[in-house]
Design an enzyme around this catalytic site. Structure first.
Site: not given
Ligand code: F6R
Length: 613
Positions: A2, A27, A76, A102-103, A486, A490, A493, A509, A608
């Site tokens: 927001c 944002r 948002w 906001n919040g 992960e 990262k 990519e 193995h 994205k």
């Protein structure tokens, strides 16, 4: 996230506010609105969608009176869908007080109940409208001034806020306040621009006053008065903004990914916000309320997702099985959709997706739904297709993720899974004592994340030593096995270095054949039940002259004997370790990409949101 803009001065407020909102568009938002105080009346125009839609409403509206004071917002969505009634500004039911916020107001449900009892009616599902109504209640109950009414209302609120309040009865004034959500006041020549982010201020002035938490300000054309929420004056210095607009959008960081990595303590706080009921020591997930009893009797969970979200799902498998004792399977969405999967009675399917638009995840969800599963979502983007097509779900509240490589969404996905597992666990078998401990530990996670982030520069230096190596291994066990996957994803990519992630014990193995002198191998090895076994794996790599980077628990000096480099995480229960152990791996990938001159935020060949198969 927001955004807030406010204006007090001698210019026509509407264009200033709309321009300010456009500066905040980066944002991310899903609705927008303005409120100006003209002829002693509040005029509110708002809409779902872009700022341009509100701009057209304002331009086309012959009834808009010129005004020199106003507030505006890009929303948002958190509480409630992204639609016009939920968009800010929100007014009290006299229409004399309006607020942008906001919040998260954590006790909004209790306050709403209280206000309903007083005869107020609500138009939206938001926590913000509750605050507007509460301020109105105090104002009309003889608080004396809008400043006092805001102070009294904030005294009743738990949660976080940055707010700007306009009042028809005091038309030359804005009252602003801050707790946990930024408010900056631009100081111009007989004009003030309030904003949640300096980018909305910069075209007017570089001179600003920053409010700190638990402070408020009363802003008129003639001056600015700053004080604490307890009404103690706080003199403020005027600072200069040194950043360009582009730097501000990235929060002063060089890249969105870096900003998002460093935002994680805050995004996790937002994700937990209003969901850990500290008084009753339980977890409250509003989005699951309608299904929670069915879910507690679920015989099986299937988590389906892609990429990083799939790794979060793998962590979820451990969480749901250990904390809630629900058998759980994790499926690549792309495989699940074509496998003609067997869905037995009492099965819940959880689709995890940052964007909420990933084509494979959506198709898997539809497949599961058609076969009778209870369809749940863990999604960041409010109102996205997956969020709309699920029977129930939980939003991440992580804020927009702009860097293509997912970082803060990953940790918030795990936080949501943890809260779900605890909530279901408590309904099935978990003691209140165990629940209490997890709630305390979860609350400590943001501060612990900040401690891990402090090692960024050391991680950059170590990464630099290996920047010419083209093959890396990432190994971990238990909860930290998905973290190893992960870490490898990262790195590949964004830096285009080949990396593989594996459960540490699998190395012998086959992949052990790859180990050669100087090959970097990252072990995620915090203290946990399998620690000694991981140390044995470290020894195996050392014997083959691999170079070892370990993620270990603070105080574990012993591990240094086997490793070339160690990054530390604070002590945490095994179930919460991935929230910490992943951070050094995100930083490692980020620094590798920067050192290799790669486009960190927009890596080649990647999008994205993957809305195609
Ligand atoms: C990796 C990454 C991708 C996404 C995947 C799913 O950093 O971002 O692997 O995690 O494409 O995307 P969402 O979560 O939007 O469904």
């Amino acid at each position: 996230m927001c955004g807030i803009v406010g204006y007090v001065g001698s210019k026509n407020a509407c264009p200033v506010l709309l321009e300010g909102l456009k500066r905040l568009e980066y944002r991310g938002y899903d609705s927008a609105g303005v409120c100006v105080v003209g002829d002693g009346q509040l005029q509110i125009r708002k809409s779902q969608g872009r700022v341009g839609v509100v701009e057209r409403q304002v331009l086309d509206d012959q009834e808009m009176r010129p005004a020199t004071v106003g507030i505006a917002h890009t929303r948002w969505a958190t509480h409630g869908e992204p639609n016009e009634p939920n968009a800010h500004p929100h007014a009290d039911d006299t229409g004399r007080i309006a607020i942008v916020h906001n919040g998260i107001i954590e006790n909004y449900a209790t306050l709403r109940q209280y206000l309903l009892g007083k005869g107020h009616t609500f138009r939206s599902e938001t926590d913000t409208e509750v605050l507007a109504m509460l301020i109105g209640e105090f104002y009309n109950d003889g608080a004396g001034s809008i400043e006092q009414a805001v102070r009294a209302a904030l005294g009743e609120v738990t949660g976080t806020y940055g707010i700007a309040v306009a009042c028809a009865g005091e038309p030359e004034k804005l009252v602003v306040a801050r707790k946990g959500s930024p408010i900056i006041i631009g100081v111009g020549a007989e004009e003030y621009i309030v904003a949640s982010d300096a980018s909305a201020i910069l075209e007017h002035t570089v001179n600003v006053v920053y409010l700190s938490d638990n402070e408020m300000a009363v802003v008129t054309r003639d001056g600015l008065r700053t004080l604490t929420l307890d009404n103690v004056p706080v003199p403020k210095e005027v600072s200069r903004i040194e950043w360009t607009l582009d730097e501000i959008a990235r929060g002063g960081y060089g890249h969105f990914m870096e900003k998002e990595i460093f935002e994680q303590p805050e995004s996790v706080r937002m994700c937990l916000g209003g969901r850990l009921d500290k008084r009753d020591r339980r977890i409250q997930l509003g989005g699951l309320e309608s299904v929670v009893r069915t879910l507690a009797r679920t015989k099986k969970l299937i988590v389906t997702a892609c990429g990083t979200a799939w790794h979060a799902g793998l962590v979820g498998e451990f969480l749901f099985e250990e904390l809630a004792h629900i058998p759980t399977e994790v499926e690549y969405a792309s495989e699940f959709r074509y496998r003609n999967p067997i869905i037995e009675d009492a099965t819940g399917v959880i689709a995890i997706s940052q964007s909420g638009e990933t084509a494979d995840t959506l198709a898997a969800l539809r497949e599961a739904k058609d076969k009778g599963a209870l369809a749940l979502g863990i999604v960041n983007v409010v109102g996205s297709t997956i969020a709309r097509e699920t029977d129930a779900g939980v939003y991440l509240h992580a804020g927009p993720e702009i860097g293509v490589a997912s970082t803060k969404a990953f940790t918030c996905q795990i936080v949501v899974e943890t809260m779900m597992a605890l909530m279901l666990g408590r309904r099935r078998l978990m003691s209140q004592q165990a629940m209490d401990q997890y709630i305390d530990e979860l609350e400590r996670i943001p501060e612990k994340m900040s401690r891990v982030l402090e090692q960024s520069e050391t991680i950059r230096q170590v990464t630099g030593e290996y920047i010419d190596r083209e093959n890396w291994l990432f190994l971990g066990r238990g909860y930290n096995y998905p973290v190893a996957l992960e870490g490898a994803l990262k790195l590949k990519e964004i830096s285009y270095i080949h990396a593989e992630g594996l459960p540490a014990a699998e190395m012998k193995h086959g992949p052990i054949a790859l180990i050669h002198e100087g090959m970097p191998v990252v072990f995620v090895a915090p203290r946990c039940a399998t620690y000694d076994k991981v140390v044995s794996n470290i020894e195996e790599v050392r014997a083959r002259k691999g170079r070892i980077i370990a993620i270990a628990t603070e105080g574990d000096e012993d591990i240094r004997r086997y490793c070339d480099h160690v990054f530390y995480i604070p002590e945490a229960p095994a179930a919460l370790q991935p929230l910490l152990t992943v951070i050094p791996l995100q930083l490692l990938a980020f620094h590798a990409a920067v050192l290799r001159g790669c486009n960190v935020d927009k890596p080649r060949n990647l999008a994205k949101s993957v809305t195609v198969e």
